[in-house]
Enzyme design. Structure first.
Site, PDB file in Angstrom:
ATOM      1  N   ARG A 290       2.577  -8.765   4.563  1.00 52.86           N
ATOM      2  CA  ARG A 290       1.668  -8.259   3.515  1.00 52.86           C
ATOM      3  C   ARG A 290       2.509  -7.742   2.366  1.00 52.86           C
TER       4      ARG A 290
ATOM      5  N   TYR B  83       3.402   2.109   2.024  1.00 56.42           N
ATOM      6  CA  TYR B  83       3.990   2.513   3.307  1.00 56.42           C
ATOM      7  C   TYR B  83       5.505   2.258   3.304  1.00 56.42           C
TER       8      TYR B  83
ATOM      9  N   GLN C 282     -18.577   4.452   2.649  1.00 59.63           N
ATOM     10  CA  GLN C 282     -19.165   5.644   3.264  1.00 59.63           C
ATOM     11  C   GLN C 282     -19.062   5.677   4.785  1.00 59.63           C
TER      12      GLN C 282
ATOM     13  N   GLU D 183       0.797  -1.238   0.000  1.00 61.68           N
ATOM     14  CA  GLU D 183       0.000   0.000   0.000  1.00 61.68           C
ATOM     15  C   GLU D 183       0.829   1.289   0.000  1.00 61.68           C
TER      16      GLU D 183
ATOM     17  N   HIS E 101      -1.408   3.784  -1.977  1.00 64.67           N
ATOM     18  CA  HIS E 101      -2.500   4.743  -1.762  1.00 64.67           C
ATOM     19  C   HIS E 101      -2.443   5.889  -2.762  1.00 64.67           C
TER      20      HIS E 101
HETATM   21  P1  FAD Z   1     -36.402   5.792   0.482  1.00 67.98           P
HETATM   22  O1  FAD Z   1     -35.319   4.945   0.020  1.00 67.98           O
HETATM   23  O2  FAD Z   1     -36.865   6.888  -0.395  1.00 67.98           O
HETATM   24  O3  FAD Z   1     -37.615   4.825   0.817  1.00 67.98           O
HETATM   25  C1  FAD Z   1     -38.917   5.314   1.101  1.00 67.98           C
HETATM   26  C2  FAD Z   1     -39.925   4.218   0.812  1.00 67.98           C
HETATM   27  O4  FAD Z   1     -41.188   4.622   1.282  1.00 67.98           O
HETATM   28  C3  FAD Z   1     -40.093   3.917  -0.665  1.00 67.98           C
HETATM   29  O5  FAD Z   1     -39.959   2.532  -0.897  1.00 67.98           O
HETATM   30  C4  FAD Z   1     -41.503   4.390  -0.986  1.00 67.98           C
HETATM   31  O6  FAD Z   1     -42.136   3.584  -1.964  1.00 67.98           O
HETATM   32  C5  FAD Z   1     -42.171   4.229   0.356  1.00 67.98           C
HETATM   33  N1  FAD Z   1     -43.339   5.111   0.568  1.00 67.98           N
HETATM   34  C6  FAD Z   1     -43.398   6.459   0.426  1.00 67.98           C
HETATM   35  N2  FAD Z   1     -44.614   6.906   0.766  1.00 67.98           N
HETATM   36  C7  FAD Z   1     -45.347   5.829   1.106  1.00 67.98           C
HETATM   37  C8  FAD Z   1     -46.660   5.659   1.558  1.00 67.98           C
HETATM   38  N3  FAD Z   1     -47.488   6.696   1.726  1.00 67.98           N
HETATM   39  N4  FAD Z   1     -47.088   4.409   1.816  1.00 67.98           N
HETATM   40  C9  FAD Z   1     -46.271   3.343   1.645  1.00 67.98           C
HETATM   41  N5  FAD Z   1     -44.999   3.455   1.227  1.00 67.98           N
HETATM   42  C10 FAD Z   1     -44.549   4.688   0.975  1.00 67.98           C
HETATM   43  N6  FAD Z   1     -27.193   6.805  -0.716  1.00 67.98           N
HETATM   44  C11 FAD Z   1     -26.022   6.452  -0.232  1.00 67.98           C
HETATM   45  O7  FAD Z   1     -25.826   6.471   0.970  1.00 67.98           O
HETATM   46  N7  FAD Z   1     -25.005   6.032  -1.061  1.00 67.98           N
HETATM   47  C12 FAD Z   1     -25.164   5.980  -2.378  1.00 67.98           C
HETATM   48  O8  FAD Z   1     -24.235   5.608  -3.094  1.00 67.98           O
HETATM   49  C13 FAD Z   1     -26.406   6.356  -2.923  1.00 67.98           C
HETATM   50  N8  FAD Z   1     -26.610   6.317  -4.248  1.00 67.98           N
HETATM   51  C14 FAD Z   1     -27.829   6.679  -4.731  1.00 67.98           C
HETATM   52  C15 FAD Z   1     -28.035   6.634  -6.103  1.00 67.98           C
HETATM   53  C16 FAD Z   1     -29.265   6.970  -6.617  1.00 67.98           C
HETATM   54  C17 FAD Z   1     -29.465   6.942  -8.089  1.00 67.98           C
HETATM   55  C18 FAD Z   1     -30.328   7.349  -5.746  1.00 67.98           C
HETATM   56  C19 FAD Z   1     -31.675   7.696  -6.298  1.00 67.98           C
HETATM   57  C20 FAD Z   1     -30.119   7.406  -4.392  1.00 67.98           C
HETATM   58  C21 FAD Z   1     -28.875   7.084  -3.878  1.00 67.98           C
HETATM   59  N9  FAD Z   1     -28.612   7.160  -2.530  1.00 67.98           N
HETATM   60  C22 FAD Z   1     -27.417   6.779  -2.040  1.00 67.98           C
HETATM   61  C23 FAD Z   1     -29.600   7.718  -1.587  1.00 67.98           C
HETATM   62  C24 FAD Z   1     -30.258   6.648  -0.743  1.00 67.98           C
HETATM   63  O9  FAD Z   1     -30.792   5.655  -1.556  1.00 67.98           O
HETATM   64  C25 FAD Z   1     -31.313   7.314   0.129  1.00 67.98           C
HETATM   65  O10 FAD Z   1     -30.684   8.231   0.994  1.00 67.98           O
HETATM   66  C26 FAD Z   1     -32.052   6.295   0.955  1.00 67.98           C
HETATM   67  O11 FAD Z   1     -32.710   5.372   0.128  1.00 67.98           O
HETATM   68  C27 FAD Z   1     -33.080   6.958   1.862  1.00 67.98           C
HETATM   69  O12 FAD Z   1     -33.742   5.954   2.562  1.00 67.98           O
HETATM   70  P2  FAD Z   1     -35.212   6.122   3.115  1.00 67.98           P
HETATM   71  O13 FAD Z   1     -35.587   4.787   3.643  1.00 67.98           O
HETATM   72  O14 FAD Z   1     -35.280   7.272   4.017  1.00 67.98           O
HETATM   73  O15 FAD Z   1     -36.091   6.498   1.878  1.00 67.98           O
HETATM   74  P1  NAP Z   2     -27.713  16.661  -3.028  1.00 68.09           P
HETATM   75  O1  NAP Z   2     -26.443  15.930  -2.916  1.00 68.09           O
HETATM   76  O2  NAP Z   2     -28.165  17.506  -1.924  1.00 68.09           O
HETATM   77  O3  NAP Z   2     -27.617  17.546  -4.342  1.00 68.09           O
HETATM   78  C1  NAP Z   2     -28.643  18.348  -4.763  1.00 68.09           C
HETATM   79  C2  NAP Z   2     -28.188  19.192  -5.959  1.00 68.09           C
HETATM   80  O4  NAP Z   2     -29.277  19.947  -6.384  1.00 68.09           O
HETATM   81  C3  NAP Z   2     -27.086  20.121  -5.626  1.00 68.09           C
HETATM   82  O5  NAP Z   2     -26.159  20.104  -6.697  1.00 68.09           O
HETATM   83  C4  NAP Z   2     -27.749  21.498  -5.545  1.00 68.09           C
HETATM   84  O6  NAP Z   2     -26.748  22.332  -6.025  1.00 68.09           O
HETATM   85  C5  NAP Z   2     -28.958  21.344  -6.426  1.00 68.09           C
HETATM   86  N1  NAP Z   2     -30.147  22.071  -5.947  1.00 68.09           N
HETATM   87  C6  NAP Z   2     -30.663  22.092  -4.715  1.00 68.09           C
HETATM   88  N2  NAP Z   2     -31.768  22.846  -4.667  1.00 68.09           N
HETATM   89  C7  NAP Z   2     -31.973  23.305  -5.923  1.00 68.09           C
HETATM   90  C8  NAP Z   2     -32.963  24.134  -6.516  1.00 68.09           C
HETATM   91  N3  NAP Z   2     -33.982  24.637  -5.815  1.00 68.09           N
HETATM   92  N4  NAP Z   2     -32.865  24.399  -7.823  1.00 68.09           N
HETATM   93  C9  NAP Z   2     -31.841  23.907  -8.553  1.00 68.09           C
HETATM   94  N5  NAP Z   2     -30.887  23.114  -8.037  1.00 68.09           N
HETATM   95  C10 NAP Z   2     -30.948  22.817  -6.733  1.00 68.09           C
HETATM   96  O7  NAP Z   2     -28.886  15.652  -3.326  1.00 68.09           O
HETATM   97  P2  NAP Z   2     -29.028  14.459  -4.345  1.00 68.09           P
HETATM   98  O8  NAP Z   2     -28.061  14.533  -5.457  1.00 68.09           O
HETATM   99  O9  NAP Z   2     -30.469  14.422  -4.672  1.00 68.09           O
HETATM  100  O10 NAP Z   2     -28.666  13.192  -3.503  1.00 68.09           O
HETATM  101  C11 NAP Z   2     -29.487  12.828  -2.389  1.00 68.09           C
HETATM  102  C12 NAP Z   2     -28.659  12.159  -1.368  1.00 68.09           C
HETATM  103  O11 NAP Z   2     -28.309  10.863  -1.828  1.00 68.09           O
HETATM  104  C13 NAP Z   2     -27.383  12.919  -1.161  1.00 68.09           C
HETATM  105  O12 NAP Z   2     -27.444  13.703   0.001  1.00 68.09           O
HETATM  106  C14 NAP Z   2     -26.326  11.879  -1.106  1.00 68.09           C
HETATM  107  O13 NAP Z   2     -25.775  11.771   0.184  1.00 68.09           O
HETATM  108  C15 NAP Z   2     -27.001  10.577  -1.467  1.00 68.09           C
HETATM  109  N6  NAP Z   2     -26.238  10.030  -2.565  1.00 68.09           N
HETATM  110  C16 NAP Z   2     -24.981   9.652  -2.330  1.00 68.09           C
HETATM  111  C17 NAP Z   2     -24.225   9.153  -3.328  1.00 68.09           C
HETATM  112  C18 NAP Z   2     -22.817   8.708  -3.064  1.00 68.09           C
HETATM  113  O14 NAP Z   2     -22.119   8.366  -3.980  1.00 68.09           O
HETATM  114  N7  NAP Z   2     -22.359   8.682  -1.836  1.00 68.09           N
HETATM  115  C19 NAP Z   2     -24.743   9.053  -4.601  1.00 68.09           C
HETATM  116  C20 NAP Z   2     -26.029   9.450  -4.818  1.00 68.09           C
HETATM  117  C21 NAP Z   2     -26.774   9.950  -3.795  1.00 68.09           C
HETATM  118  P3  NAP Z   2     -26.819  23.895  -6.121  1.00 68.09           P
HETATM  119  O15 NAP Z   2     -27.552  24.352  -4.902  1.00 68.09           O
HETATM  120  O16 NAP Z   2     -25.401  24.316  -6.181  1.00 68.09           O
HETATM  121  O17 NAP Z   2     -27.524  24.178  -7.387  1.00 68.09           O
HETATM  122 FE1  SF4 Z   3     -17.855  -0.032   4.494  1.00 65.47          FE
HETATM  123 FE2  SF4 Z   3     -20.189  -1.147   5.124  1.00 65.47          FE
HETATM  124 FE3  SF4 Z   3     -19.952   0.287   2.872  1.00 65.47          FE
HETATM  125 FE4  SF4 Z   3     -18.812  -2.128   3.135  1.00 65.47          FE
HETATM  126  S1  SF4 Z   3     -21.005  -1.676   3.090  1.00 65.47           S
HETATM  127  S2  SF4 Z   3     -17.845  -0.324   2.314  1.00 65.47           S
HETATM  128  S3  SF4 Z   3     -18.182  -2.100   5.256  1.00 65.47           S
HETATM  129  S4  SF4 Z   3     -19.732   1.041   4.956  1.00 65.47           S
END
Ligand code: FAD
Ligand code: NAP
Ligand code: SF4
Length: 682
Positions: A225, A177, A350, A175, A263
């Site tokens: 390692r 080091y 994460q 890595e 790294h």
């Molecule tokens: P959600 O996942 O939104 O789940 C809410 C659930 O509630 C849904 O299944 C919906 O159908 C259900 N629901 C809503 N209203 C009702 C109702 N009235 N009755 C019954 N069911 C209902 N996060 C990360 O940490 N790492 C990532 O790499 C990452 N990548 C992402 C990539 C994409 C493309 C997207 C879209 C999201 C990503 N996220 C990532 C974000 C992450 O998925 C969300 O932060 C997370 O899913 C939030 O969890 P939650 O349970 O609060 O809500």
């Molecule tokens: P986000 O990370 O908060 O980004 C929202 C984007 O929308 C920002 O670029 C913001 O930038 C813009 N925005 C906010 N309000 C706006 C408005 N009123 N009009 C126009 N632009 C606006 O949210 P997200 O991309 O929806 O992701 C949701 C969550 O999922 C994130 O918080 C993240 O942690 C998680 N996620 C994580 C990963 C990962 O790889 N770890 C991947 C996907 C999602 P400006 O305000 O500069 O325009």
């Molecule tokens: Fe780390 Fe858990 Fe994500 Fe695996 S799933 S990379 S152990 S946070």
């Protein structure tokens, strides 16, 4: 592998559960918990917490564990925090760790790591005074006598580890080091007996191993390692790696572990951009050349993959580090053939590695208890309650599983036809396919815990009001910003694009550059995700070659980007750097990918309107048009708490978790943790 009639044959993973002789130890299986820094190493009361953490993994059937890094002298510390094995005080503080692991039936090694030029403190030392590209501090070149003393410090560290009760040490020689810095011309420009020829450069690790063996005796495991693939210019060739491996074996090591990439390498080695088991071939190349057991590592997260690597003969053992955070019971479950019961690590970094980089404590996104073994305890309930969880995304899944396992009667509702919430979109992004594994795991856990799952239904307030506790895990609604022309037919939401309801045109403007904006750009740039799922495509994509004569395992020419399928422009209003909110250890990969795909990034924009031409913006007062066939809105999210007011009107106070509680800065790590914490308290 010859069958021993004394040893029961494992019908599920026969290679993985065949015993292994490593030095004086007979290990019951081939699963190593690789070294991971947890942040507890220097935390107050950290050793007791580490003892609980490792003991759980030993009780989970892991044959051999390795601690996080401990330095053999103060200069070798990674940071100003003291994480060392240098004196009796360190030794005595450590005793609880091997003791707890032994009581749990396991074996544990202490990792000795000297950070060299990666040290983030002012006394950084290295073979030569060459600064690492990932460190602001330039190290001081070690005096010849200091090199000799450092060898002795490693030996002292090993002897103290032995006295503390450890079964052996892992000497960290990969890595990038200090040991790797001695081995490679990239970092070793010395003209004394510790530099110059490879024989001189490898004197440092071989002397450490030789003297450790001499002083610690035969009944003490020495694991080394080895960097089997440096992935940096001026690294070792594959042939040189074999020379080093043979020398380390001859010096007295019992077993070799593999390390991949320094790294400072600009190639991902453990993130989800790396296909599973992508580097096992590099271990396999060394396997042919040595007689002692050899361990494969990096992105090995499932028993069938581990079995395949062992069966193919690439290694004798497999190292799983983060997968042990995700599931402490990995080995026992695999042994019982309970694949569906294994919580799979999907390499997001994460909650683990990203936390370590900000001096936090390593946890796990999919297993909130990891690293919180003494705080987040799921005790059986005294009186069972009827609990409704609305929403089957990460927050709801985690909450329902823990609540039901504690003894509550849980019903989980989701309006969608399948569990998983936004994970069902995330899993479509290249590299995130394994998010689907997590949904499958939780679904199975709910089934086993007796959760009643009602899909395709939004429960009414009257129905919910009949429960003792109501949990709203209803997630978010995507934000629709107030921009003129937002209803133009060329405007689509990210859900429309990812779900396939909308097929974007050739020119795409993405409004919003948060995690989802970046993911949508990657999805459009690399729709097939082949480089993230197929080891050969990954190697080609990143310029890695198997030719044993290639320096560092790198291709002579950098990889050429393929012609992008879409012309993508990523827009945002703020002026902060693009990708600043992405994961610390994964975001850089994504930025490289998008740059290669020719994605334009424009920050500091004001959105004026959307029309047939595209998106009209102003940047520092200058108006321009970003021409686009499709405009994808990724502008963040708002909490979905539609059910809360009605319930409160009925005198019910629902619990809010995940996106329903707070959409800003929401991620699945927070969602799962809140679900588990609430369920532990109900
Ligand atoms: P959600 O996942 O939104 O789940 C809410 C659930 O509630 C849904 O299944 C919906 O159908 C259900 N629901 C809503 N209203 C009702 C109702 N009235 N009755 C019954 N069911 C209902 N996060 C990360 O940490 N790492 C990532 O790499 C990452 N990548 C992402 C990539 C994409 C493309 C997207 C879209 C999201 C990503 N996220 C990532 C974000 C992450 O998925 C969300 O932060 C997370 O899913 C939030 O969890 P939650 O349970 O609060 O809500
Ligand atoms: P986000 O990370 O908060 O980004 C929202 C984007 O929308 C920002 O670029 C913001 O930038 C813009 N925005 C906010 N309000 C706006 C408005 N009123 N009009 C126009 N632009 C606006 O949210 P997200 O991309 O929806 O992701 C949701 C969550 O999922 C994130 O918080 C993240 O942690 C998680 N996620 C994580 C990963 C990962 O790889 N770890 C991947 C996907 C999602 P400006 O305000 O500069 O325009
Ligand atoms: Fe780390 Fe858990 Fe994500 Fe695996 S799933 S990379 S152990 S946070």
């Amino acid at each position: 592998m010859a069958a021993d009639p004394q040893i029961p044959h494992n019908p599920h993973y026969p290679h993985l559960f065949a015993p292994l002789q490593a030095g004086h130890l007979t290990l019951p299986n081939r699963i190593l918990m690789g070294s991971m820094h947890t942040g507890l190493e220097s935390a107050p009361g950290g050793h007791a917490k580490l003892a609980a953490f490792y003991a759980e993994r030993a009780a989970g059937g892991t044959a051999l564990l390795v601690t996080g890094a401990f330095a053999p002298n103060m200069d070798g510390n990674l940071s100003p925090a003291r994480e060392t094995m240098i004196d009796a005080a360190d030794r005595d503080a450590h005793r609880v760790i091997p003791q707890a692991v032994h009581e749990a039936g396991g074996r544990i090694l202490l990792q000795l790591l000297h950070a060299g030029r990666y040290s983030k403190h002012q006394n950084a030392v290295a073979p030569s005074a060459l600064r690492a590209p990932i460190n602001k501090i330039t190290p001081r070149a070690m005096e010849t006598a200091e090199v000799e003393q450092t060898v002795e410090d490693f030996v002292r560290g090993a002897m103290l580890a032995r006295e503390a009760g450890y079964d052996g040490v892992e000497i960290m020689g990969s890595e990038g080091y200090l040991i790797t810095q001695f081995l490679c011309l990239r970092t070793n420009q010395r003209d004394d007996e510790w530099g110059g020829t490879l024989a001189n450069r490898m004197r440092f690790p071989t002397e450490i191993v030789r003297r450790t063996r001499e002083r610690c005796g035969k009944d003490f495991l020495i694991q080394y390692r080895l960097s089997v693939l440096d992935l940096v210019e001026g690294g070792l060739t594959g042939d040189e790696v074999i020379t080093v491996a043979r020398a380390i074996e001859a010096a007295g090591a019992d077993i070799l572990n593999s390390g991949i990439g320094w790294h400072e390498a600009r190639i991902p080695t453990i993130a989800h951009a790396v296909p599973r088991g992508a580097f096992a071939w590099a271990t396999g190349r060394v396997k042919q050349a040595v007689g002692i057991p050899l361990i494969a590592s990096n992105r090995i997260n499932a028993p069938e993959l581990a079995e395949e690597i062992l069966a193919r003969g690439d290694a004798d053992m497999v190292s799983l580090a983060r997968p042990m955070l995700a599931d402490a019971e990995f080995a026992n479950k695999a042994k019982a053939g309970d694949r569906a019961g294994i919580n799979i690590c999907f390499a997001c970094n994460q909650a683990c590695l990203d936390q370590i980089f900000v001096r936090g404590i390593a946890n796990c996104l999919v297993n909130p208890r990891a690293g919180r073994e003494t705080e987040l305890v799921y005790r059986p309930v005294k009186a069972s309650k009827r609990i409704a969880v609305v929403g089957g995304g990460p927050a709801g899944l985690s909450c329902a599983a823990v609540a039901a396992e504690r003894g509550h009667e849980v019903t989980l509702y989701d309006r969608a036809a399948e569990l998983g919430g936004q994970f069902n979109l995330a899993k479509l992004i290249p590299g995130k396919r394994e998010f689907g594994e997590s949904v499958a795991y939780y679904a199975e856990r709910l089934r086993r815990a007796g959760v009643k799952t009602v899909l395709g239904k939004t429960p009414g307030e009257a129905e919910l009001a009949g429960y003792d506790e109501i949990v709203l895990a209803t997630g978010i609604d995507p934000r629709r910003p107030d921009i003129e022309g937002i209803d133009h037919p060329k405007v689509a939401g990210y859900v429309d694009v990812l779900s396939g309801r909308v097929t974007p045109g050739q020119r795409v403007a993405i409004l919003g550059a948060g995690g989802i904006g970046f993911d949508v750009a990657l999805y459009l740039a690399e729709g097939s995700g082949k480089a993230q799922s197929d080891p050969a495509a990954f190697a080609k994509h990143w310029g890695i070659v198997e030719d044993a004569a290639s320096v560092g395992g790198l291709a002579a020419e950098p990889p050429r980007p393929e012609k992008p399928t879409h012309q993508i422009t990523l827009l945002k209003r703020s002026t902060t750097p693009f990708g600043a909110t992405l994961g610390l250890t994964t975001g850089w990969t994504l930025r490289i990918e998008l740059a290669r795909a020719g994605v334009q990034m424009i920050g500091g924009v004001r959105y004026d309107k959307i029309d047939d031409a595209g998106v009209h913006i102003a940047v520092e007062g200058a108006a321009r048009v970003v021409e686009a066939d499709t405009v994808v809105v990724c502008a963040g999210q708002e909490p979905n708490r539609a059910l809360a007011a009605g319930l409160e009107a009925r005198g019910k106070k629902p619990h809010l978790i995940g996106g329903a509680k707070l959409a800003a800065e929401l991620d699945a790590k927070r969602a799962m943790l809140e679900g588990a914490q609430l369920a532990a308290a109900l």
